[in-house]
Structures are given as C-alpha cells and as structure tokens.
Design a protein around this motif. Structure first.
Motif, PDB file in Angstrom:
ATOM      1  N   UNK A 291       0.797  -1.231   0.000  1.00 37.89           N
ATOM      2  CA  UNK A 291       0.000   0.000   0.000  1.00 37.89           C
ATOM      3  C   UNK A 291       0.829   1.281   0.000  1.00 37.89           C
ATOM      4  N   UNK A 292       2.028   1.257   0.616  1.00 35.62           N
ATOM      5  CA  UNK A 292       2.852   2.466   0.625  1.00 35.62           C
ATOM      6  C   UNK A 292       3.731   2.579  -0.617  1.00 35.62           C
ATOM      7  N   UNK A 293       3.704   1.570  -1.494  1.00 37.33           N
ATOM      8  CA  UNK A 293       4.449   1.614  -2.745  1.00 37.33           C
ATOM      9  C   UNK A 293       5.937   1.391  -2.622  1.00 37.33           C
ATOM     10  N   UNK A 294       6.429   1.055  -1.440  1.00 37.63           N
ATOM     11  CA  UNK A 294       7.872   0.916  -1.234  1.00 37.63           C
ATOM     12  C   UNK A 294       8.380  -0.504  -1.450  1.00 37.63           C
ATOM     13  N   UNK A 295       7.487  -1.463  -1.480  1.00 38.25           N
ATOM     14  CA  UNK A 295       7.876  -2.867  -1.619  1.00 38.25           C
ATOM     15  C   UNK A 295       6.978  -3.557  -2.639  1.00 38.25           C
TER      16      UNK A 295
END
Length: 418
Positions: A291-295
C-alpha cells in the motif's frame, strides 16, 4: 461462510473475468448483470454460456464454411463455427465504476491460423460499447491507473510484447512505455500511479548489470542463439521442461519502470524466478505493490529443488535495495503460497495457500493476515475457508471484511463469499 446470489453457477470459461471485475470493487448487482448478459451476445446469451459474438470477418475456407453446406435447418456445430466467434476476456472496471474495458479476440484467417485481440470499452451507464484499440496484432491485459485517467496494456503491435499507456478518456495513439529486448508483460500500477511493475524473461547472468547494459547483452545472446545452426539444447539442472515448453536457462524477473518511461530496472536480480513458472501456482497478477508503494510482494518459485517441491513462497522485495535478500513471508508453510492481494484499506493481505507439501492437487485455502502499509505482517495468517470442502479459485476483496471467491461445486463453478 455464505453463498450469495442463491449459489449463482458460473461456467468455468468465465471464472477469471468475473473475479477480476470484483477486484475493482464491482457491486453484487453489477456482477449478476454481467453474469446474465452484460455483454449482449457475448459470454452469455439469455443466461446460457456461449463463446462470444459472431464475427462475420473471420477467415475460413469457402468449401468448409457452414453457409456453403446444402443442409437446411438445425445441424451439428462444426469447427468453422468456433472460428466465427469472438472471445471476450479480462474485463476491468474503472475506479469510478462507470466503465468496463475488456479484450476481444477474433480469428482473422483460419487457414493461416492468425488472430487479433483488441480492447473495447463498455459503458455501465448507457450500455454502449466502443473500440479502444484497433491493432491487427494483440492488445491485452488492460489495467486502469489508480486515478482512472490512464490505461496500461500489453501489445505486440511492434513485434515483441511491450507495455503501452493510453489516455482512458479519449481515443488516441497509445504511448509505448517499454522497449526491452526480452519483452514486457503483466504490467501493474503502483498505488500512487507513478511506477509500473512488469515481468520479463531474462538471462540471470546479466541481471545485476545496469539495465541498458543487461538488456544489450540479453539481446546479443538471443540473436546469437537464433542465428546458430545448432539447435540442440544442453541442460545442467532440473527442471528443464514443463509440460510442452522448455524452461531453458532464463528466469522470469520483475522490473519496475517510472510511468514516464524512465529508470527501468530489474528489482529481482539473480538466478531465481520471481514469477510462477507453472500455471498450477499462478492466479493472474501474482505480485503486487504494498500500500505504501515501497515494496513488492511476489510469488517466488522455490529457490532449491524446484522440480520436486511445491514450496512457492510469498516474498517481500525492497524497491530501494533490490539486491538485498528477499524476505520470505510464508517460511512457516512448506507447501505452496501464492496470489497476494491487499484489502481496500491496506491493513490486511489475502493470499492462497496449500497445506500438503509436494502435492500439487491439494486444496487451496484462502488466508488473511494483518499487516502494515509496507507489507510487514503484524499477526499470524488465518484461513477463512478451512471449514468448507472447496478449493479456492480466483478471489477478490469486496470490502475490508469480505472476500468473494469462486470454487468448483457439483461439476460447475460457484461464487462464494467469506
């Protein structure tokens, strides 16, 4: 566990499209409309499953054409009849719930065994359908951007499969996003719409090089192999063949590229497949952004003993440091895990899992685990389907508390809700 819509029976051929509509938040009423004939003359007609809409332009031999037959009245279906049907697949609901984009495949010349696949738009407001693309090749796997303004799709219009982006509000020329020599497929958007992840089959020995250098070496190696008069294959490891295709010395890796076409990179370098090599362990888009786009959460092929183990795992990939070791989220399960999907709020992740190691035909359970926005698990996964004797097929979140899924029942495919 409940069976909504009075155990609506869904033909096997449309199991995947229906669940993909649900993945984008389709309301139950719209699902029923789709199942009962949303596309007039398409997947369903009068509640009966058919192959698609008749295409008058499908190429066929005049001698074998049903129209040239002297028979009158009802007759058995012939193979030429199948060539005349258009096939619908991969419907995708827009974020605002007003439009469905789907792909249509038709036979262009049966004798030459050629076909074309294009994208169409269907309005849920006025019931009209219009073409989105008009390629003589193959345009597939459409995905709306999170804001609904752009449409990502895969196309072979330039030769090898590449990703393209089209303004979803107007008809116009698509912009080519990727130009990778090994091709690009299965593109998905990041939650903020700034990045796109996709799959490409590459030679692992070049995967840790900078992208431009790695791509050039892959292209050189492929061209050398294609031009060689020696077509014998040499294998030094198992497995080397899956059903009717050779695995060869390539690996399916996941790449991430900026939505403007810059900064393409291999985020799963190394000698391991980051995407299922077997359809047994694949259920569509088998990876997703956190959801945070980092992984990225991926369905990874077993690192060791791939030919005799079913231990596919969910792994978390740090996009800021892709050369770091993959974090295995499902290490406690020695059987298969696949198909991660986050809930609408991003506080839970659902996935499919088997319980018996080494047994491909084991029952698939629907697992749910609490998590943080970066995909870190904050609890233990729990099965939402352990009490029913059904193997979960494709599934989709319908709310933070509910998941719809399909499963085989009494020789048909039924729709369930957990």
């Amino acid at each position: 566990m409940s069976e909504p819509f009075e155990a609506l029976q869904i033909p096997r051929s449309v199991e995947s499209p229906i669940m993909k509509l649900l993945h984008f938040g389709m309301r139950p009423r719209l699902l029923v409309l789709f199942a009962m004939g949303l596309f007039s003359g398409g997947l369903f007609s009068g509640g009966q499953a058919v192959l698609g809409q008749v295409s008058e332009s499908a190429g066929r031999s005049p001698e074998s054409s049903p129209e040239s037959s002297q028979e009158k009245g009802p007759r058995p279906m012939q193979i030429e009849d199948l060539f005349r049907y258009e096939r619908y697949a991969e419907p995708q609901l827009s974020p605002d719930g007003k439009t469905v984009v789907y792909q249509t495949t038709r036979i262009t010349d049966a004798l030459k065994n050629t076909k074309s696949t294009n994208l169409h738009r269907f309005s849920l407001e006025d019931g009209t359908s219009s073409p989105v693309t008009a390629s003589s090749k193959s345009d597939t796997h459409a995905r709306f951007s999170p804001d609904g303004k752009r449409l990502l799709f895969e196309s072979t219009r330039g030769g090898s499969p590449q990703l393209y982006i089209l303004d979803s509000s107007v008809l116009g020329e698509a912009r080519q996003l990727t130009s990778i020599s090994t091709g690009a497929s299965t593109g998905i958007w990041s939650p903020d719409g700034k990045q796109i992840a996709f799959v490409s089959t590459i030679r692992p020995e070049f995967s840790e090089l900078p992208f431009a250098q790695s791509d050039a070496k892959n292209q050189e190696a492929d061209e050398k192999a294609a031009s060689s008069l020696v077509k014998a294959k040499v294998f030094t490891r198992l497995f080397y063949r899956h059903w009717d295709s050779y695995v060869e010395d390539k690996r399916q890796h996941i790449f991430v590229i900026q939505a403007d076409g810059t900064e393409c990179r291999d985020v799963t370098p190394g000698d391991r497949d980051a995407y299922p090599t077997s359809m047994t362990f694949s259920a569509g888009d088998d990876f997703c952004f956190t959801p945070d786009g980092r992984y990225l959460i991926i369905t990874a092929v077993p690192a060791q003993g791939e030919s005799w183990t079913t231990n596919y795992d969910l792994c978390r990939i740090d996009l800021s440091n892709p050369k770091s070791n993959w974090e295995t989220l499902t290490k406690s399960n020695a059987a298969a895990d696949c198909n991660p999907k986050f809930s609408p709020s991003g506080t839970q992740m659902a996935y499919k899992a088997q319980a018996r190691p080494g047994y491909e035909a084991d029952k698939w359970n629907l697992m749910v685990v609490d998590c943080k926005p970066d995909g870190t698990w904050t609890g233990e996964p729990k099965s939402w389907t352990s009490e029913i004797d059904r193997s979960v097929g494709e599934f989709s979140w319908t709310s933070d508390q509910s998941i719809a899924f399909v499963a085989e029942q009494d020789g048909a495919t039924a729709l369930f809700q957990a």
